[in-house]
Design a protein around this motif. Structure first.
Motif, short mmCIF file in Angstrom:
data_model
loop_
_atom_site.label_atom_id
_atom_site.label_comp_id
_atom_site.label_asym_id
_atom_site.label_seq_id
_atom_site.Cartn_x
_atom_site.Cartn_y
_atom_site.Cartn_z
N GLY A 18 0.78 -1.24 0.00
CA GLY A 18 0.00 0.00 0.00
C GLY A 18 0.80 1.28 0.00
O GLY A 18 0.24 2.37 0.00
N LYS A 19 2.13 1.17 0.01
CA LYS A 19 2.98 2.35 0.03
C LYS A 19 3.85 2.40 -1.22
O LYS A 19 4.27 1.37 -1.74
N ARG A 20 4.11 3.62 -1.68
CA ARG A 20 5.01 3.81 -2.82
C ARG A 20 6.45 3.81 -2.32
O ARG A 20 6.80 4.51 -1.39
N VAL A 21 7.26 2.98 -2.95
CA VAL A 21 8.67 2.84 -2.57
C VAL A 21 9.52 3.00 -3.82
O VAL A 21 9.20 2.46 -4.88
N GLU A 22 10.60 3.75 -3.70
CA GLU A 22 11.53 3.89 -4.81
C GLU A 22 12.69 2.91 -4.61
O GLU A 22 13.26 2.83 -3.53
N THR A 23 12.99 2.16 -5.64
CA THR A 23 14.04 1.15 -5.53
C THR A 23 14.81 1.03 -6.82
O THR A 23 14.25 1.20 -7.91
N GLY A 24 16.08 0.72 -6.69
CA GLY A 24 16.93 0.48 -7.85
C GLY A 24 17.30 -0.98 -8.00
O GLY A 24 18.23 -1.30 -8.73
N ILE A 25 16.58 -1.88 -7.33
CA ILE A 25 16.95 -3.29 -7.34
C ILE A 25 16.61 -3.99 -8.66
O ILE A 25 17.14 -5.05 -8.96
N PHE A 26 15.76 -3.39 -9.45
CA PHE A 26 15.38 -4.01 -10.72
C PHE A 26 16.45 -3.70 -11.78
O PHE A 26 16.62 -2.55 -12.19
N LYS A 27 17.19 -4.72 -12.19
CA LYS A 27 18.26 -4.58 -13.17
C LYS A 27 17.97 -5.47 -14.37
O LYS A 27 17.46 -6.58 -14.22
N ASP A 28 18.34 -5.00 -15.54
CA ASP A 28 18.17 -5.77 -16.76
C ASP A 28 19.51 -5.96 -17.46
O ASP A 28 20.34 -5.04 -17.49
N PRO A 29 19.74 -7.15 -18.03
CA PRO A 29 20.98 -7.38 -18.77
C PRO A 29 21.08 -6.45 -19.98
O PRO A 29 20.07 -6.15 -20.63
N VAL A 30 22.30 -6.01 -20.26
CA VAL A 30 22.55 -5.16 -21.42
C VAL A 30 23.69 -5.75 -22.23
O VAL A 30 24.56 -6.45 -21.72
N GLU A 31 23.68 -5.45 -23.52
CA GLU A 31 24.73 -5.92 -24.41
C GLU A 31 25.70 -4.78 -24.71
O GLU A 31 25.34 -3.62 -24.64
N GLY A 32 26.90 -5.15 -25.06
CA GLY A 32 27.89 -4.16 -25.45
C GLY A 32 28.64 -3.57 -24.27
O GLY A 32 28.30 -3.81 -23.11
N PRO A 33 29.67 -2.78 -24.57
CA PRO A 33 30.50 -2.20 -23.51
C PRO A 33 29.72 -1.23 -22.62
O PRO A 33 28.88 -0.47 -23.11
N VAL A 34 30.02 -1.26 -21.33
CA VAL A 34 29.43 -0.35 -20.36
C VAL A 34 30.58 0.35 -19.63
O VAL A 34 31.54 -0.30 -19.20
N VAL A 35 30.48 1.66 -19.49
CA VAL A 35 31.53 2.43 -18.83
C VAL A 35 31.42 2.26 -17.32
O VAL A 35 30.33 2.36 -16.74
N VAL A 36 32.56 2.00 -16.68
CA VAL A 36 32.63 1.85 -15.23
C VAL A 36 33.09 3.18 -14.63
O VAL A 36 34.18 3.66 -14.94
N ARG A 37 32.24 3.77 -13.81
CA ARG A 37 32.57 5.02 -13.13
C ARG A 37 32.89 4.74 -11.66
O ARG A 37 32.66 3.65 -11.16
N THR A 38 33.36 5.77 -10.98
CA THR A 38 33.75 5.61 -9.57
C THR A 38 32.58 5.19 -8.70
O THR A 38 32.76 4.44 -7.73
N LEU A 39 31.37 5.65 -9.02
CA LEU A 39 30.21 5.38 -8.16
C LEU A 39 29.23 4.37 -8.73
O LEU A 39 28.34 3.92 -8.02
N ASN A 40 29.36 4.02 -9.99
CA ASN A 40 28.42 3.05 -10.58
C ASN A 40 28.79 2.79 -12.04
O ASN A 40 29.75 3.36 -12.57
#
Length: 214
Positions: A18-40
């Motif tokens: 019954g409450k709205r919650v913000e979450t970043g736990i939902f992740k999806d696979p991606v293809e190709g190179p991804v840049v790695v930064r200091t924080l994410n």
């Protein structure tokens, strides 16, 4: 050892009990190179920065080998890579053999092992199970967080190479057992409190446990 899947996602709002919650736990696979930064990773964010993210928890890794266990434990779940909110689903890494402070070359980035994962209620949201935190802790399959030592790029299929081992040889699994009182070895406990790669909050907690042993 290599990266099986790279998973990213931005925070989203969900309704939980019954409450709205913000979450970043939902992740999806991606293809190709991804840049790695200091924080994410580029394209990835954490929702509640008071408990998630930061330098010591920039990237979360989870062994693909654990998925067979979870498929048996939760047969009604359709699992896909990134199910546990991990950024990197890995092959060949595990909590028993990775030491806190180990440095790994992943693609062109260098990562350092910092700590196990302590799950929060967002895991119960992801699996829609009130017992998920208890199950996760009981499994002793925590995965591991990385700090970014050197930015770069990685992708699914990137090779993982351990470039240096921490001399104290305290594994991610050791920290889990010490923290939850499943290991009472005083020498190991004291050595864990001196791990520079382990965040201060963990070291303080373990130091209190060590002080209580005297």
């Amino acid at each position: 050892m290599n990266v099986l899947s790279v998973n990213i996602g931005l925070p989203r709002q969900v309704v939980w009990k019954g409450k709205r919650v913000e979450t970043g736990i939902f992740k999806d696979p991606v293809e190709g190179p991804v840049v790695v930064r200091t924080l994410n990773l580029d394209g990835d964010r954490q929702a509640d920065l008071s408990v998630h993210g930061g330098v010591a928890k920039a990237i979360y890794g989870y062994p693909s080998e654990h998925y067979e266990y979870w498929k048996e434990e939760l047969p009604n779940i359709e699992f896909s890579w990134g199910e546990f909110g991990e950024n990197l689903t890995t092959i060949g890494l595990n909590e028993e053999e990775l030491y806190i402070g180990d440095r790994l070359k992943v693609g062109s980035a260098t990562l350092m092992v910092t700590q196990p994962r302590l799950p929060c209620f967002k895991l119960t949201i992801k699996f829609n199970r009130d017992d998920m935190i208890k199950r996760f802790l009981a499994s002793e399959r925590s995965g591991f967080y990385f700090a970014v030592v050197e930015e770069g790029e990685l992708e699914a299929g990137s090779k993982i190479e351990i470039v240096s081992r921490d001399p104290d040889q305290i594994s991610v699994a050791d920290i889990n057992r010490l923290y939850f009182g499943k290991d009472d070895d005083l020498d190991r406990l004291q050595r864990a409190t001196r791990l520079r790669a382990l965040p201060l909050s963990w070291r303080d907690d373990l130091a209190q446990r060590a002080a209580g042993r005297h």
